[in-house]
Motif scaffolding. Structure first.
Motif, short mmCIF file in Angstrom:
data_model
loop_
_atom_site.label_atom_id
_atom_site.label_comp_id
_atom_site.label_asym_id
_atom_site.label_seq_id
_atom_site.Cartn_x
_atom_site.Cartn_y
_atom_site.Cartn_z
N THR A 8 -7.56 15.84 24.67
CA THR A 8 -6.75 15.87 23.45
C THR A 8 -7.29 14.81 22.49
O THR A 8 -7.93 13.85 22.91
CB THR A 8 -5.26 15.57 23.70
N ASN A 12 -12.58 16.24 16.29
CA ASN A 12 -13.30 17.23 17.06
C ASN A 12 -13.77 16.63 18.38
O ASN A 12 -14.17 15.47 18.43
CB ASN A 12 -14.50 17.71 16.23
N ASN A 46 -3.82 16.22 17.24
CA ASN A 46 -3.71 17.51 16.56
C ASN A 46 -4.50 18.63 17.23
O ASN A 46 -4.57 19.72 16.71
CB ASN A 46 -4.07 17.39 15.08
N TRP A 47 -5.12 18.35 18.38
CA TRP A 47 -5.78 19.42 19.12
C TRP A 47 -5.76 19.10 20.62
O TRP A 47 -5.61 17.95 21.02
CB TRP A 47 -7.22 19.65 18.65
N GLN A 49 -7.56 20.81 24.51
CA GLN A 49 -8.36 21.81 25.21
C GLN A 49 -8.08 21.70 26.70
O GLN A 49 -8.03 20.59 27.24
CB GLN A 49 -9.85 21.62 24.97
N VAL A 60 -8.33 26.54 23.70
CA VAL A 60 -8.21 25.57 22.61
C VAL A 60 -6.85 25.72 21.95
O VAL A 60 -6.41 26.84 21.69
CB VAL A 60 -9.34 25.78 21.58
N HIS A 62 -4.05 23.96 18.88
CA HIS A 62 -3.79 23.09 17.75
C HIS A 62 -2.35 22.63 17.87
O HIS A 62 -1.48 23.37 18.31
CB HIS A 62 -3.99 23.84 16.43
N SER A 71 -5.46 28.61 19.75
CA SER A 71 -6.44 29.03 18.76
C SER A 71 -6.72 30.51 18.87
O SER A 71 -6.83 31.06 19.96
CB SER A 71 -7.74 28.24 18.95
#
Length: 92
Positions: A8, A12, A46-47, A49, A60, A62, A71
């Motif tokens: 997280t 990116n 904010n993301w 995986q 993935v 968000h 995603s």
């Protein structure tokens, strides 16, 4: 073996790499629950995986307004990490 690795962050994955690794889980459901908990307490994440170590596939997500949204890219055929790395090498 804990098969599912959770990453997280605020940037990116390529920006932080292993620094964005949180922990591994025995099943995907527990990793997803952890994303929900992180979404509720960390306003800067904010993301996320979830990486399956056995198949080299990732889901993935968000995080927007404390909601976890998968995603749309996950709806397409998944590529292995090796395939993605080869594609990046070609681009550069």
């Amino acid at each position: 073996m804990e098969r599912y690795a959770l990453f997280t962050g605020t940037f990116n994955l390529l920006m932080g790499g292993i620094k964005d690794f949180k922990r591994s889980f025995h099943n995907e459901e527990d990793a997803y629950k952890e994303i929900g908990q992180i979404a509720n307490i960390d306003p800067f994440t904010n993301w996320a995986q979830i990486f399956d170590k056995k198949t080299d596939k990732a889901r993935v997500f968000h995080i927007v307004d404390k909601k976890v949204i998968e995603s749309k890219a996950n709806k397409y055929p998944k590529q292995s990490a090796e395939t993605m790395i080869k594609a990046l090498i070609k681009i550069n």
